[in-house]
Write a protein that holds these residues in place. Sequence first.
Motif, mmCIF file in Angstrom:
data_model
loop_
_atom_site.group_PDB
_atom_site.id
_atom_site.type_symbol
_atom_site.label_atom_id
_atom_site.label_comp_id
_atom_site.label_asym_id
_atom_site.label_seq_id
_atom_site.Cartn_x
_atom_site.Cartn_y
_atom_site.Cartn_z
ATOM 1 N N ARG A 43 -8.434 4.260 -3.500
ATOM 2 C CA ARG A 43 -7.294 3.372 -2.721
ATOM 3 C C ARG A 43 -6.761 3.860 -1.840
ATOM 4 O O ARG A 43 -6.516 5.384 -2.140
ATOM 5 C CB ARG A 43 -6.174 2.973 -4.019
ATOM 6 N N ASP A 44 -6.383 3.455 -0.599
ATOM 7 C CA ASP A 44 -5.682 4.329 0.471
ATOM 8 C C ASP A 44 -4.382 4.750 0.243
ATOM 9 O O ASP A 44 -3.660 4.115 -0.552
ATOM 10 C CB ASP A 44 -5.812 3.143 1.828
ATOM 11 N N GLU A 45 -3.896 5.654 0.895
ATOM 12 C CA GLU A 45 -2.492 6.079 0.723
ATOM 13 C C GLU A 45 -1.700 5.776 2.101
ATOM 14 O O GLU A 45 -2.024 6.211 3.020
ATOM 15 C CB GLU A 45 -2.452 7.635 0.333
ATOM 16 N N TYR A 46 -0.606 5.615 1.828
ATOM 17 C CA TYR A 46 0.230 5.226 2.899
ATOM 18 C C TYR A 46 1.510 6.044 2.862
ATOM 19 O O TYR A 46 2.135 6.440 1.939
ATOM 20 C CB TYR A 46 0.620 3.737 2.949
ATOM 21 N N ARG A 47 2.093 6.401 4.196
ATOM 22 C CA ARG A 47 3.368 7.258 4.314
ATOM 23 C C ARG A 47 4.241 6.631 5.424
ATOM 24 O O ARG A 47 3.807 6.047 6.362
ATOM 25 C CB ARG A 47 2.888 8.575 4.855
ATOM 26 N N LEU A 48 5.368 6.712 5.250
ATOM 27 C CA LEU A 48 6.490 6.165 6.247
ATOM 28 C C LEU A 48 6.705 7.482 7.346
ATOM 29 O O LEU A 48 7.139 8.595 6.711
ATOM 30 C CB LEU A 48 7.969 5.740 5.660
ATOM 31 N N LEU A 49 6.824 6.976 8.551
ATOM 32 C CA LEU A 49 7.139 7.924 9.441
ATOM 33 C C LEU A 49 8.247 7.338 10.514
ATOM 34 O O LEU A 49 8.255 6.334 10.565
ATOM 35 C CB LEU A 49 5.910 8.336 10.515
ATOM 36 N N ILE A 50 9.139 8.381 10.798
ATOM 37 C CA ILE A 50 10.322 7.724 11.614
ATOM 38 C C ILE A 50 10.391 8.814 12.672
ATOM 39 O O ILE A 50 10.250 10.070 12.705
ATOM 40 C CB ILE A 50 11.562 7.902 10.776
ATOM 41 N N GLU A 51 10.230 8.220 14.013
ATOM 42 C CA GLU A 51 10.258 8.861 15.024
ATOM 43 C C GLU A 51 11.617 8.747 16.035
ATOM 44 O O GLU A 51 12.011 7.632 16.129
ATOM 45 C CB GLU A 51 9.288 8.414 16.177
ATOM 46 N N ASP A 145 5.460 -0.105 -2.218
ATOM 47 C CA ASP A 145 4.650 -1.158 -2.753
ATOM 48 C C ASP A 145 3.270 -1.068 -2.482
ATOM 49 O O ASP A 145 2.306 -1.456 -3.232
ATOM 50 C CB ASP A 145 5.153 -2.437 -1.948
ATOM 51 N N LEU A 146 2.707 -0.634 -1.281
ATOM 52 C CA LEU A 146 1.320 -0.340 -0.968
ATOM 53 C C LEU A 146 0.585 0.692 -1.808
ATOM 54 O O LEU A 146 -0.170 0.521 -2.033
ATOM 55 C CB LEU A 146 1.168 0.042 0.456
ATOM 56 N N ASN A 147 1.459 1.809 -2.085
ATOM 57 C CA ASN A 147 0.876 2.886 -2.758
ATOM 58 C C ASN A 147 0.532 2.593 -4.169
ATOM 59 O O ASN A 147 -0.197 3.061 -4.866
ATOM 60 C CB ASN A 147 1.691 4.114 -2.641
ATOM 61 N N ASP A 148 1.735 1.878 -4.824
ATOM 62 C CA ASP A 148 1.833 1.784 -6.304
ATOM 63 C C ASP A 148 2.402 0.404 -6.372
ATOM 64 O O ASP A 148 3.584 0.139 -6.786
ATOM 65 C CB ASP A 148 2.776 2.659 -7.089
ATOM 66 N N PRO A 149 1.424 -0.724 -6.461
ATOM 67 C CA PRO A 149 1.922 -2.281 -6.613
ATOM 68 C C PRO A 149 2.419 -2.454 -8.034
ATOM 69 O O PRO A 149 3.449 -3.424 -8.164
ATOM 70 C CB PRO A 149 0.577 -3.097 -6.461
ATOM 71 N N GLU A 150 2.294 -1.774 -8.853
ATOM 72 C CA GLU A 150 2.833 -1.934 -10.351
ATOM 73 C C GLU A 150 4.373 -1.191 -10.433
ATOM 74 O O GLU A 150 4.957 -1.767 -11.294
ATOM 75 C CB GLU A 150 1.805 -1.138 -11.442
ATOM 76 N N LEU A 151 4.875 -0.592 -9.437
ATOM 77 C CA LEU A 151 6.149 -0.192 -9.485
ATOM 78 C C LEU A 151 7.143 -1.105 -9.320
ATOM 79 O O LEU A 151 8.187 -1.068 -9.705
ATOM 80 C CB LEU A 151 6.124 1.100 -8.320
ATOM 81 N N ARG A 152 6.645 -2.071 -8.461
ATOM 82 C CA ARG A 152 7.407 -3.398 -8.079
ATOM 83 C C ARG A 152 8.750 -2.652 -7.320
ATOM 84 O O ARG A 152 9.856 -2.621 -7.572
ATOM 85 C CB ARG A 152 8.037 -3.995 -9.071
ATOM 86 N N ALA A 153 8.389 -2.109 -6.084
ATOM 87 C CA ALA A 153 9.424 -1.188 -5.374
ATOM 88 C C ALA A 153 10.674 -1.920 -5.127
ATOM 89 O O ALA A 153 11.732 -1.195 -5.055
ATOM 90 C CB ALA A 153 8.618 -0.622 -4.119
ATOM 91 N N PRO A 154 10.546 -3.006 -4.456
ATOM 92 C CA PRO A 154 12.038 -3.636 -4.253
ATOM 93 C C PRO A 154 12.896 -3.548 -5.219
ATOM 94 O O PRO A 154 14.094 -3.083 -4.975
ATOM 95 C CB PRO A 154 11.505 -4.835 -3.708
ATOM 96 N N GLU A 155 12.405 -4.095 -6.383
ATOM 97 C CA GLU A 155 13.474 -4.048 -7.568
ATOM 98 C C GLU A 155 13.822 -2.684 -8.230
ATOM 99 O O GLU A 155 14.999 -2.403 -8.466
ATOM 100 C CB GLU A 155 12.886 -4.605 -8.778
ATOM 101 N N ALA A 156 12.876 -1.740 -7.943
ATOM 102 C CA ALA A 156 13.126 -0.163 -8.380
ATOM 103 C C ALA A 156 13.948 0.386 -7.286
ATOM 104 O O ALA A 156 14.970 1.108 -7.912
ATOM 105 C CB ALA A 156 11.826 0.488 -8.348
ATOM 106 N N PHE A 157 13.972 0.020 -6.247
ATOM 107 C CA PHE A 157 15.031 0.676 -5.172
ATOM 108 C C PHE A 157 16.081 0.149 -5.319
ATOM 109 O O PHE A 157 17.351 0.781 -5.274
ATOM 110 C CB PHE A 157 14.409 0.541 -3.616
ATOM 111 N N ARG A 158 16.316 -1.225 -5.707
ATOM 112 C CA ARG A 158 17.613 -1.925 -5.723
ATOM 113 C C ARG A 158 18.495 -1.093 -7.148
ATOM 114 O O ARG A 158 19.645 -1.027 -7.036
ATOM 115 C CB ARG A 158 17.520 -3.408 -6.090
ATOM 116 N N LYS A 159 17.546 -0.972 -8.067
ATOM 117 C CA LYS A 159 18.109 -0.204 -9.304
ATOM 118 C C LYS A 159 18.609 1.035 -8.978
ATOM 119 O O LYS A 159 19.737 1.631 -9.567
ATOM 120 C CB LYS A 159 17.188 -0.426 -10.424
#
Length: 195
Positions: A43-51, A145-159
Amino acid sequence: MRYTDLVQKTTNLPLGKHGITELESGAVLIQNVGQRHIFLSPRDEYRLLIETGGKTFAPRHSDFLTEYLLKCECRPDLRLPLSEACDALCNGASPSEMISSKHLPAYFSVVSQETWTMQTSSFQSGGLPTDLFLYGLQGLIRVYDLNDPELRAPEAFRKAFLELQSGHSVQEASLRLKQAVRPGRRYFDRVERSA
């Protein structure tokens, strides 16, 4: 843009950098780096970049949690609106709506005679501009969410933000955002995976 719109925009990202949001203070990008290694998941891996300011950053979840605490320290009077904005963002709200509805300033600190002696520029400016922080957080949630859909990122970040608000440290709050080791074997045979 709302999180559902971001999901539609980033469903099939080819290799390379892809602009998500262009702001006056900078840009938020998602980079598809492809498969990291032949022995890892295909599976492809994604990264966030801020310029911003002519520099490119690749922040992690702990950077955003620390940034949240820094903003609350710089402006204690805005702790509640910022907390509500982060919670709403994790629930799919638009960052631009949060800035206007919660009346968040463009910067949480202004460089002045009182703050110029502070040792780091982060404390002078209160970290990233507010719009870049909120759009970056939304982008980071999508990357997880793209890297690990099982994490359920929105809920994990909210917690994680709720734990920060209740007084936990960044290390404790970020534990749920780290990839968990799957039960059973830690290492997998490439032949077994492709069969």
